[in-house]
Structures are given as structure tokens and as C-alpha cells.
Design a protein around this motif. Sequence first.
Motif, PDB file in Angstrom:
ATOM      1  N   GLN A 141       0.983  -0.840   0.133  1.00  0.00           N
ATOM      2  CA  GLN A 141       0.066   0.107  -0.185  1.00  0.00           C
ATOM      3  C   GLN A 141       0.737   1.606  -0.222  1.00  0.00           C
ATOM      4  N   SER A 142       1.727   0.883   0.423  1.00  0.00           N
ATOM      5  CA  SER A 142       2.959   2.516   0.457  1.00  0.00           C
ATOM      6  C   SER A 142       4.054   2.279  -0.824  1.00  0.00           C
ATOM      7  N   GLU A 165       7.705   3.385  -0.093  1.00  0.00           N
ATOM      8  CA  GLU A 165       8.391   2.637   0.604  1.00  0.00           C
ATOM      9  C   GLU A 165       8.452   2.929   2.317  1.00  0.00           C
ATOM     10  N   GLY A 166       9.254   2.315   2.504  1.00  0.00           N
ATOM     11  CA  GLY A 166       9.130   2.759   3.798  1.00  0.00           C
ATOM     12  C   GLY A 166      10.011   1.164   4.918  1.00  0.00           C
TER      13      GLY A 166
END
Length: 583
Positions: free
Chosen positions: A313-314, A316-317
Motif C-alpha cells: 500500500q506504500s 517505500e518504508g
Amino acid sequence: MLQSIRTRFIALFAALVLAPIALLSALSVWESRRLAESSVAEYEKSLTERSQSEMLTSVRELARLQDRTFSGIERRAQAMAAQSALLFQSREACELSGKWRPERLKPGGYGFVNAPGDPASIWVPKAVILEQAQKDLSVLAHVESVLLAEPRGEGMTQWYVIHRSGVAILVPPASDIPMEPGFDPRDSVFYLPATPDRNPGGKIVWTDVYNDPAGNGLMISCLAPIGRGAGFEGIIGIDVNAREFQSEVSTAGGSWEYAFLLDGRGAVLLVTPDGYADFGIRAPSGNVQESPDWRVDKIDDLPLQAECARIGQSIEGLSRLRIRGHDRILAHRRLGSTGWILGAVASPEAFLRPAEAMRATQSSLHSRYLASVLASVAILLVSCVLFGWFLTRSVTRPILGLAGAARAIGAGQSEMLIAPGGPDEIGTLADTLRHMVRDRGETQRAMAEAQKLAALGGMASGICHELNNLLAPILGFAQVLGRGPLTADQRAQVDRVERAARAAREVVGSLLDSTHELAGVRQRTDLNASVREALLQLESARAAAGVEVVWDLAIDLPQVMANPSLMQRAFFNVANNAIQAMA
């Protein structure tokens, strides 16, 4: 006393020197340990933050490289598919070109057919009728030229064309493929996803992970359809081997344990072997018919499964989680070209290895520092004991010896000898005491002689006084008789008596003068000092007679010109007469 001085010195040294040093050393050791732990903790914190940032940076770089690789493969596949579509549109020209050489296929030969020196391998399924495939092979010979003209690019292991008839051409050629001759590539994962039924838009399609029929291991393929709808002629495929992915992961750097690639739709595309256990993946076998079924929802570790589902859902992280009971850090980045998720997993302990090395070094240095502090305190303690022994040997014992000698001298043992001292202060004290003993003996002998002379002089003086007292009336009567009426004979006798008395008086006077030491020389004399000296000489007689002396001397009495010995003797005689009279 010997033990007392040494004990007090050691106690004072321990209290004033050793105790403060030991306390300061203990505080220093404790503070150094605290600072070391604090510095290591701060270093671990900064190292973790920096390592996490570097890990995310490395994942970004790896994602950029993978994005470049996969997008480049897509462009190459699309270009080869477009050229192949033009060739199929020019089928008649291809058939008339005579490029296809029928001798490359033997009658009744199926599977991979390689003539010596062939630049590509041709796969013919058993279900294909060769007579019907001749026309298609005329076009595919030109498509083969397109494949051969394509240089091998980054990430490309093999590239191929699969015609809708089932005939396939593989570049570079495969020498040995362990497949059944009846294998039909049209039924495989590297063909079906790009067919019009599943891909009506004719877009680039990536397959799931599969075992390569050519025996190259795990693959994912980029499929580009040749034509679309009714004009669909087959697909151009480019294989990406898992080894290529692993190679780029290793060259991209980073401190992670393993990396993986997700397609964002629930499929796990690639995982480096170190991550098989965490993902619950069994190492692939060599059976080409056994394609792995790697899905996010089949990951054994639930926290990892949930995290893989969430990171889609993102963009990067960076996150922390526990995988199989161990703390892990997961960094991810979305690829711009394919939308896939590239992830990497690392252990925090790997970040802290420099801190552990630093901790070990500091622990070693702290141990050395503690040993040096203990050695310093031990040296000080030994120095204290040695100094106490030196003090006992060089100071206390000589002083006690001198004290014993002084007590013996006080008890009248004047004959006791004191050895000459050394060049130090104790030696000076011993020499002074030895000289004092010697001077005291000489003084005592002089005082004894003086007392004898005083006694003799006193007796002689008393006799002279008595004789003078006896001669005085004789001389007086002789003078009286001489003034009376006497005959010449009587006067002569009286004169004889007077002369004899006068001669006796002179003899007595001479004797008295000798006892008074009349031959002394006059000089400036302190009469108070003469009185004190005379009374000091009579101290023993005064004490024996029980007579008390009351002093009343004039403080401002001026000095006079006199013989000090005669003045002292005069005062001695007066005081002696007084003591005898009182006694």
C-alpha cells in the motif's frame, strides 16, 4: 613505642593517602565504566539509525537498478514483438525468401532439434504436423533473425518466440533439456498469460516464478504478444533467472540477510535462498514440471505475511517486526515500471557488530585500567610498609636507643658510651648527647674540685679568722704594755711580743690572701651572677641543712670592676657562714 609510631604512621598513611586514592580510583573506575556503557549505547543508537537509513538507501538503489533492468527488458520484448508482427504481416515475402532450411528438421523429429552449429534451438511439439508448420517456419526463420540480432542485455538469460502453432525458437540454444517430447509450450506459464483470452489489451505481461524447461532453474519471464485479437501470432519472451536477481542484490550492497520481490497482487516473484525459511518456501527441485506456487498468503510466519500484505500500500518504508521469534528490520521500495515491491530483511544485530567490537575493546581497556589502578594502590601500600620499616630502622630505633642512654645517664651511669652518629639528624643528635655526657662529666669533676677547694678554703679562712681573733688581743695588750712605764728589759720583751704578733698576723694574712685567690685580675663583673654562682655551689649544703634561700637581687644593678673569682668566693663565704650559723 616502636610499634606505636609505625602503627600510627601506617594508619595515617592509609587514612590520608591510600583511602582517598582508593576512593578516587573506585569512583574513576565506576565513572569510566558508566561513560563506556553510555558511549556504547549512544553509538548503538546512532549506528542503528544510520544503518537503517543506509539500508533504506541501499534498497532504493537496488530498486532503481531492478527498475532499470525490468523496464529495459520490457522495452526489448516490446521491440522484438513489434518487429515480429511486421514479419507475419509480410508472410508471403517471408515464404518466398527461402530463408527457412527444411533440413534443420528431420522427419519424425520432435522436441528440441539442433543441427551442428545452429545459433538457436527449435522446439516442435509432437502434436504439430510438420507439413502444416512449414509456412509458419518460413516466417519464424525471419523472427529467429530478429532474436539473434538482439544482444544480450542486463538481466536477460534467454529470449524466445512461441508461435501459436506450438513451434518455439530459443536463443541462445539449449544443448540438453530434460523434458518429455510431448511437452507443448502453449500450455505453459510462459505462454498462456499473454494470450488474447487472458490479455485482450495486448500489454506486456510478467509470469509467476517457474522452473525453466531449459534447465536454468527458477525464472520469471517478460511476455510481449505478437499482434492482438485475431492477429495474434504468438509471444516474444525474455527470461530473467533468479541468479541474476541474486547477483544484483549482492552487488547493490546493503547489510540485509535476504531480499524478495512481490508483484503487488499476492504473488511472491523472487526470494534469495537465505529467505526461504522465513517465507516457508521449499528449495526448488530440478523437476521442470514442478513449478513453485509462491504466494503471500502461504507464508508460514504470520507477522511476515501481514507485513508483506501491508507494504503493497506504500511506495517505500522501514519497519521492525519479529520473524520466527527474532527481531528483524524490513525495508521496501516500489518499482516504478512494474509496480512490484522490492523488500529486504536485516537483523539488528548485524548493525551492531561495530558496537560489539567497540564494547569488547572498551571492556579490555577498562580491565587494563582497573589492573593498573589496583597495581598502583598495591605499590603505594608496599611503599607505605617499606617506609614504615625504614622509619622504624632509621628513626625510631636510634631515638629509642638515645632515650635509653639518656635514662642511664640520668640514673648516674655516666660511664655509658654513645657511639658516634651518622651524617643525618639522628647522628647529630647522638653526637650532641655524647658531647653533653662528656661535658657533664667534666663539669661534675670541676664542681667536685671547686667544692673541695671551697671546703678547704672555708676551713683555712675559719682558722685564719680564729688566729686573727687570738692575735688581736695579744697585739693590743702588747701595744698597751708598750705605752706604760717599763724597764728596758721589759720593753724589749714587750716589743718582741708585739713583733711576733705582727709577724704571726702577717703569716695569717698571707694564708688568708692565698685562700681568697688575691692574684686574680679585675674585670667588669656582674655581682648578681656572682651571687647566683656562689649559691649554686652551696646548693647541696643548703639542701642538707634545710635552709631556704630568698632571692632579692636588684635587676638594674650596674656591673663593677672586680675579680669575679674573689667576689664569688666572698659571697660563698658569707653565705656559707650564714648556712652554718643557721644549721
